[in-house]
Design an enzyme around this catalytic site. Structure first.
Site, mmCIF file in Angstrom:
data_model
loop_
_atom_site.group_PDB
_atom_site.id
_atom_site.type_symbol
_atom_site.label_atom_id
_atom_site.label_comp_id
_atom_site.label_asym_id
_atom_site.label_seq_id
_atom_site.Cartn_x
_atom_site.Cartn_y
_atom_site.Cartn_z
ATOM 1 N N ASN A 10 0.899 -1.144 0.000
ATOM 2 C CA ASN A 10 0.000 0.000 0.000
ATOM 3 C C ASN A 10 0.942 1.199 0.000
ATOM 4 O O ASN A 10 1.775 1.307 0.893
ATOM 5 C CB ASN A 10 -0.838 -0.119 1.287
ATOM 6 C CG ASN A 10 -1.345 1.202 1.815
ATOM 7 O OD1 ASN A 10 -1.549 2.151 1.070
ATOM 8 N ND2 ASN A 10 -1.550 1.253 3.127
ATOM 9 N N LYS A 12 0.158 4.159 0.492
ATOM 10 C CA LYS A 12 -0.376 5.210 1.397
ATOM 11 C C LYS A 12 -0.471 6.544 0.640
ATOM 12 O O LYS A 12 -0.777 6.542 -0.546
ATOM 13 C CB LYS A 12 0.483 5.305 2.661
ATOM 14 C CG LYS A 12 0.663 3.949 3.326
ATOM 15 C CD LYS A 12 1.236 4.030 4.707
ATOM 16 C CE LYS A 12 1.391 2.620 5.245
ATOM 17 N NZ LYS A 12 1.890 2.573 6.620
ATOM 18 N N HIS A 98 -7.581 -0.229 7.143
ATOM 19 C CA HIS A 98 -6.148 -0.083 7.440
ATOM 20 C C HIS A 98 -6.011 0.689 8.752
ATOM 21 O O HIS A 98 -6.814 1.574 9.052
ATOM 22 C CB HIS A 98 -5.429 0.645 6.301
ATOM 23 C CG HIS A 98 -3.957 0.692 6.503
ATOM 24 N ND1 HIS A 98 -3.354 1.661 7.276
ATOM 25 C CD2 HIS A 98 -2.964 -0.141 6.103
ATOM 26 C CE1 HIS A 98 -2.054 1.417 7.322
ATOM 27 N NE2 HIS A 98 -1.789 0.328 6.623
ATOM 28 N N GLU A 100 -4.361 3.081 9.723
ATOM 29 C CA GLU A 100 -4.377 4.547 9.682
ATOM 30 C C GLU A 100 -5.796 5.075 9.508
ATOM 31 O O GLU A 100 -6.121 6.168 9.968
ATOM 32 C CB GLU A 100 -3.431 5.043 8.572
ATOM 33 C CG GLU A 100 -1.982 4.843 8.988
ATOM 34 C CD GLU A 100 -1.045 4.434 7.873
ATOM 35 O OE1 GLU A 100 -1.327 4.738 6.705
ATOM 36 O OE2 GLU A 100 -0.007 3.807 8.185
ATOM 37 N N GLU A 170 -2.016 -6.655 11.136
ATOM 38 C CA GLU A 170 -0.981 -5.626 11.274
ATOM 39 C C GLU A 170 -1.091 -4.995 12.662
ATOM 40 O O GLU A 170 -1.924 -4.105 12.871
ATOM 41 C CB GLU A 170 -1.181 -4.534 10.219
ATOM 42 C CG GLU A 170 -1.138 -5.035 8.795
ATOM 43 C CD GLU A 170 -0.944 -3.875 7.816
ATOM 44 O OE1 GLU A 170 0.161 -3.725 7.316
ATOM 45 O OE2 GLU A 170 -1.897 -3.129 7.606
ATOM 46 N N GLY A 176 4.796 1.384 10.452
ATOM 47 C CA GLY A 176 5.279 2.721 10.101
ATOM 48 C C GLY A 176 6.535 3.162 10.831
ATOM 49 O O GLY A 176 7.139 2.410 11.605
ATOM 50 N N SER A 216 6.244 -3.102 9.567
ATOM 51 C CA SER A 216 7.714 -3.077 9.546
ATOM 52 C C SER A 216 8.341 -4.336 8.945
ATOM 53 O O SER A 216 9.387 -4.787 9.411
ATOM 54 C CB SER A 216 8.272 -2.837 10.958
ATOM 55 O OG SER A 216 7.935 -1.540 11.400
HETATM 56 P P1 PGA Z 1 5.237 -0.490 7.131
HETATM 57 O O1 PGA Z 1 3.688 -0.298 6.793
HETATM 58 O O2 PGA Z 1 5.713 -1.724 6.424
HETATM 59 O O3 PGA Z 1 5.879 0.757 6.586
HETATM 60 O O4 PGA Z 1 5.349 -0.606 8.620
HETATM 61 C C1 PGA Z 1 2.831 -1.392 6.833
HETATM 62 C C2 PGA Z 1 1.410 -0.972 6.593
HETATM 63 O O5 PGA Z 1 0.986 0.097 7.032
HETATM 64 O O6 PGA Z 1 0.646 -1.728 5.966
#
Ligand code: PGA
Length: 268
Positions: A10, A12, A98, A100, A170, A176, A216
């Site tokens: 994704n 984002k 998600h 976020e 997740e 993030g 991550s």
């Molecule tokens: P990240 O993001 O791999 O940068 O931690 C994962 C996600 O938000 O799906």
């Protein structure tokens, strides 16, 4: 593991139209030798890029997803994108809930459920993201949280629908910049819980729902994570936004999966 490896990203709120197009073209070249019967490669870019992205994605054998979707078809919902609009844009997968969107934009399980049902009704694969926050982990209610997110998020879906659903686990604390990668034992434990909950809902068909891990993921931990019994794939943010590095992760994990015979025989 399912009969193919699921890997996607994704982007984002990153990458302009031009950058997305260039990224997909590059990713397509890096992965063109990989038969898609063993790899489900997907990219979920921003809405505004979808039209241009769809023209390349198909050629590059990359499944295209949307980062969100309104549960309504039309109406007074300023800023929302309807499933009817997505149907015209080459999207097959819709990312729902998600972290976020849940934690920055305060979406609830009830809202995710309406989106899941609407996505299924419009022929999309709902890709439901779940995960506990740092506080929920500290309070030791992570299992309850995950079960609640699954049971409300998928409420009203049928066994037939189960064939089209994907899940991403997740943990919010792992996602993030500043996220702490989850350790493999913890991930396997939670994926098992998710698998059991899906089997509770859909009986044997619950075993066929891909459960991807995200948070991550990087070149190092990807190799360990992909060996876990209840992991069907990876949902990657930052480490996938450069096509060359993303393709390295794809090639390396696929090599492990093939060498160690982890892919399930399609006829099983
Ligand atoms: P990240 O993001 O791999 O940068 O931690 C994962 C996600 O938000 O799906």
């Amino acid at each position: 593991m399912q009969s193919k490896l699921y890997i996607g990203t994704n982007t984002k709120m990153n990458k302009t139209i031009q950058q997305t197009v260039a990224y997909l073209e590059e990713l397509g070249i890096y992965t063109e030798g990989i038969g898609r019967e063993k790899l489900e490669l997907f990219v979920i870019p921003s809405f505004i890029t979808l039209d241009a992205a769809s023209k390349i994605a198909e050629k590059a054998q990359i499944t295209l997803g949307a980062q969100n979707m309104s549960w309504e078809d039309r109406g007074e919902f300023t800023g929302e994108i309807s499933p009817l609009m997505l149907q015209e844009s080459g999207v097959q997968v819709v990312c729902i809930g998600h972290s976020e969107r849940r934690h920055v934009l305060l979406e609830t399980d009830e809202m995710e459920n309406k989106k899941v049902l609407s996505a299924l009704g419009h022929g999309f694969t709902p890709f439901l993201c779940i995960g506990e926050t740092k506080e929920q982990k500290e309070w030791n209610i992570q299992d309850e949280t995950l079960r609640k997110q699954i049971k409300i998020g998928l409420h009203g879906t049928t066994k037939e629908d189960a064939k089209h659903i994907w899940i991403a686990y997740e943990p919010v604390w792992a996602i993030g910049v500043g996220g702490t990668p989850a350790n493999a034992d913890y991930v396997e434990e939670k994926h098992k819980l998710i698998r059991n909950t899906l089997v509770e809902l859909y009986e044997d068909l619950g075993n066929q729902i891909p459960i991807l891990y995200g948070g991550s993921v990087n070149n190092e931990n990807a190799k360990e994570l992909i060996r876990l019994e209840n992991i069907d794939g990876l949902f990657i943010g930052r480490s996938a936004w450069e096509a060359k590095n993303f393709s390295k992760i794809i090639h390396e994990t696929l090599e492990i999966v093939e060498q160690e015979n982890l892919l399930q025989n399609e006829n099983c």
